[in-house]
Design a protein around this motif. Sequence first.
Motif, PDB file in Angstrom:
ATOM      1  N   LEU A  66       0.861  -1.178   0.085  1.00  0.00           N
ATOM      2  CA  LEU A  66      -0.016  -0.110   0.019  1.00  0.00           C
ATOM      3  C   LEU A  66       0.614   1.359  -0.142  1.00  0.00           C
ATOM      4  CD1 LEU A  66      -2.931   1.277   0.220  1.00  0.00           C
ATOM      5  CD2 LEU A  66      -2.368   1.096   2.830  1.00  0.00           C
ATOM      6  N   PHE A  67       1.865   1.389   0.864  1.00  0.00           N
ATOM      7  CA  PHE A  67       3.031   2.378   0.908  1.00  0.00           C
ATOM      8  C   PHE A  67       3.616   2.675  -0.463  1.00  0.00           C
ATOM      9  CE2 PHE A  67       2.716   2.153   5.709  1.00  0.00           C
ATOM     10  CZ  PHE A  67       1.853   2.871   5.785  1.00  0.00           C
ATOM     11  N   ALA A  68       3.893   1.679  -0.982  1.00  0.00           N
ATOM     12  CA  ALA A  68       4.588   1.478  -2.282  1.00  0.00           C
ATOM     13  C   ALA A  68       3.729   2.276  -3.404  1.00  0.00           C
ATOM     14  CB  ALA A  68       4.910   0.213  -2.825  1.00  0.00           C
ATOM     15  N   LEU A  69       2.378   2.479  -3.217  1.00  0.00           N
ATOM     16  CA  LEU A  69       1.760   3.375  -4.401  1.00  0.00           C
ATOM     17  C   LEU A  69       2.280   4.697  -4.641  1.00  0.00           C
ATOM     18  CD1 LEU A  69      -1.617   1.642  -4.036  1.00  0.00           C
ATOM     19  CD2 LEU A  69       0.109   0.987  -5.642  1.00  0.00           C
ATOM     20  N   PRO A  70       2.140   5.478  -3.343  1.00  0.00           N
ATOM     21  CA  PRO A  70       2.452   7.005  -3.381  1.00  0.00           C
ATOM     22  C   PRO A  70       3.848   7.181  -3.607  1.00  0.00           C
ATOM     23  CG  PRO A  70       1.914   6.504  -1.210  1.00  0.00           C
ATOM     24  CD  PRO A  70       1.717   5.130  -1.978  1.00  0.00           C
ATOM     25  N   PHE A  71       4.793   6.321  -3.066  1.00  0.00           N
ATOM     26  CA  PHE A  71       6.297   6.393  -3.539  1.00  0.00           C
ATOM     27  C   PHE A  71       6.849   5.963  -4.685  1.00  0.00           C
ATOM     28  CE2 PHE A  71       5.736   6.730   1.381  1.00  0.00           C
ATOM     29  CZ  PHE A  71       6.141   7.692   1.586  1.00  0.00           C
ATOM     30  N   ARG A  72       6.091   5.284  -5.436  1.00  0.00           N
ATOM     31  CA  ARG A  72       6.372   4.599  -6.515  1.00  0.00           C
ATOM     32  C   ARG A  72       7.498   3.681  -6.412  1.00  0.00           C
ATOM     33  NH1 ARG A  72       7.080  10.005  -8.834  1.00  0.00           N
ATOM     34  NH2 ARG A  72       9.128   9.402  -9.353  1.00  0.00           N
ATOM     35  N   ALA A  73       7.687   2.978  -5.535  1.00  0.00           N
ATOM     36  CA  ALA A  73       8.356   2.114  -4.929  1.00  0.00           C
ATOM     37  C   ALA A  73       8.069   0.558  -5.859  1.00  0.00           C
ATOM     38  CB  ALA A  73       8.552   1.743  -3.692  1.00  0.00           C
ATOM     39  N   ASN A  74       9.127  -0.367  -5.924  1.00  0.00           N
ATOM     40  CA  ASN A  74       8.870  -1.741  -6.280  1.00  0.00           C
ATOM     41  C   ASN A  74       8.161  -2.529  -5.290  1.00  0.00           C
ATOM     42  OD1 ASN A  74       9.967  -4.637  -6.705  1.00  0.00           O
ATOM     43  ND2 ASN A  74      10.166  -3.464  -8.772  1.00  0.00           N
ATOM     44  N   VAL A  75       7.136  -3.022  -5.597  1.00  0.00           N
ATOM     45  CA  VAL A  75       6.267  -3.463  -4.910  1.00  0.00           C
ATOM     46  C   VAL A  75       6.843  -4.986  -4.414  1.00  0.00           C
ATOM     47  CG1 VAL A  75       4.068  -4.730  -4.310  1.00  0.00           C
ATOM     48  CG2 VAL A  75       4.210  -2.596  -5.476  1.00  0.00           C
ATOM     49  N   PRO A  76       7.315  -5.866  -5.321  1.00  0.00           N
ATOM     50  CA  PRO A  76       8.182  -7.028  -4.713  1.00  0.00           C
ATOM     51  C   PRO A  76       9.133  -6.815  -3.803  1.00  0.00           C
ATOM     52  CG  PRO A  76       7.505  -7.169  -7.071  1.00  0.00           C
ATOM     53  CD  PRO A  76       7.128  -5.833  -6.573  1.00  0.00           C
ATOM     54  N   ALA A  77       9.950  -5.819  -4.087  1.00  0.00           N
ATOM     55  CA  ALA A  77      11.316  -5.428  -3.106  1.00  0.00           C
ATOM     56  C   ALA A  77      10.778  -4.942  -1.847  1.00  0.00           C
ATOM     57  CB  ALA A  77      12.006  -4.596  -3.843  1.00  0.00           C
ATOM     58  N   ALA A  78       9.810  -4.198  -1.839  1.00  0.00           N
ATOM     59  CA  ALA A  78       9.257  -3.752  -0.600  1.00  0.00           C
ATOM     60  C   ALA A  78       8.678  -4.932   0.249  1.00  0.00           C
ATOM     61  CB  ALA A  78       8.121  -2.788  -0.978  1.00  0.00           C
ATOM     62  N   ALA A  79       7.877  -5.913  -0.477  1.00  0.00           N
ATOM     63  CA  ALA A  79       7.315  -7.004   0.166  1.00  0.00           C
ATOM     64  C   ALA A  79       8.224  -7.925   0.680  1.00  0.00           C
ATOM     65  CB  ALA A  79       6.348  -7.650  -0.739  1.00  0.00           C
ATOM     66  N   LEU A  80       9.334  -8.307  -0.136  1.00  0.00           N
ATOM     67  CA  LEU A  80      10.331  -9.075   0.399  1.00  0.00           C
ATOM     68  C   LEU A  80      11.335  -8.725   1.449  1.00  0.00           C
ATOM     69  CD1 LEU A  80      11.344 -10.654  -2.952  1.00  0.00           C
ATOM     70  CD2 LEU A  80      10.364 -11.874  -1.246  1.00  0.00           C
ATOM     71  N   THR A  81      11.622  -7.219   1.457  1.00  0.00           N
ATOM     72  CA  THR A  81      12.359  -6.795   2.519  1.00  0.00           C
ATOM     73  C   THR A  81      11.587  -6.703   3.862  1.00  0.00           C
ATOM     74  OG1 THR A  81      13.258  -5.228   0.842  1.00  0.00           O
ATOM     75  CG2 THR A  81      13.868  -4.602   2.952  1.00  0.00           C
ATOM     76  N   THR A  82      10.209  -6.694   3.882  1.00  0.00           N
ATOM     77  CA  THR A  82       9.646  -6.873   5.223  1.00  0.00           C
ATOM     78  C   THR A  82      10.178  -8.033   6.051  1.00  0.00           C
ATOM     79  OG1 THR A  82       7.686  -8.155   4.387  1.00  0.00           O
ATOM     80  CG2 THR A  82       7.650  -5.731   4.525  1.00  0.00           C
TER      81      THR A  82
END
Length: 185
Positions: A76-92
């Motif tokens: 959800l937070f990746a949307l406004p920051f234009r971040a890579n969703v898989p990278a954000a999810a895996l880093t958690t």
Amino acid sequence: MATAAPSLWQRMAAWCRRNLPTRESMERSRLLRPVAHRVLAPELWRFTRRSVPRGVALGMVTGILFPIAQIPLSALFALPFRANVPAAALTTFITNPLTTPFLWGLAYWIGRAVLHLDTVVPGRPVADAASAGWLQWLMSEAGPAIAVGLLILTVAMAVGGYFLSILGWRLWIARKWRHRHAIKD
């Protein structure tokens, strides 16, 4: 002639291809249909040199600060920051049952140092804390120390993860270029 057994990376990639949802299956999902145009935007799923470090930093923040629903929050937070969703999810997954006690202990230690809770105080603070009970200690000393320590640790790890992923990206691209030029020669 027998072929060589697939490497660990090849097996992991094959497992991901078999088990991870595809973009098309996510488009067909009834739950995602209202927001599919935004969530499934190609720039959020493409691995680029700018979106991956953002995703790594964002995953660190959600992984450390939020104890539950880390992957949905990072997506959800990746949307406004234009971040890579898989990278954000895996880093958690930086927080897991093996690393969380270490991170919280480190956060407590950092918080104590920042809040100066280790200064000498008059009286018998250890005996008084023992007689008051652990809940009193948690609320008076450990709670604020852990909260401040987690904030500092989150910022440090997010910044470190951001710059390490930039460095890793550059090294990976340099390796690809060297390999490409070695084939030409």
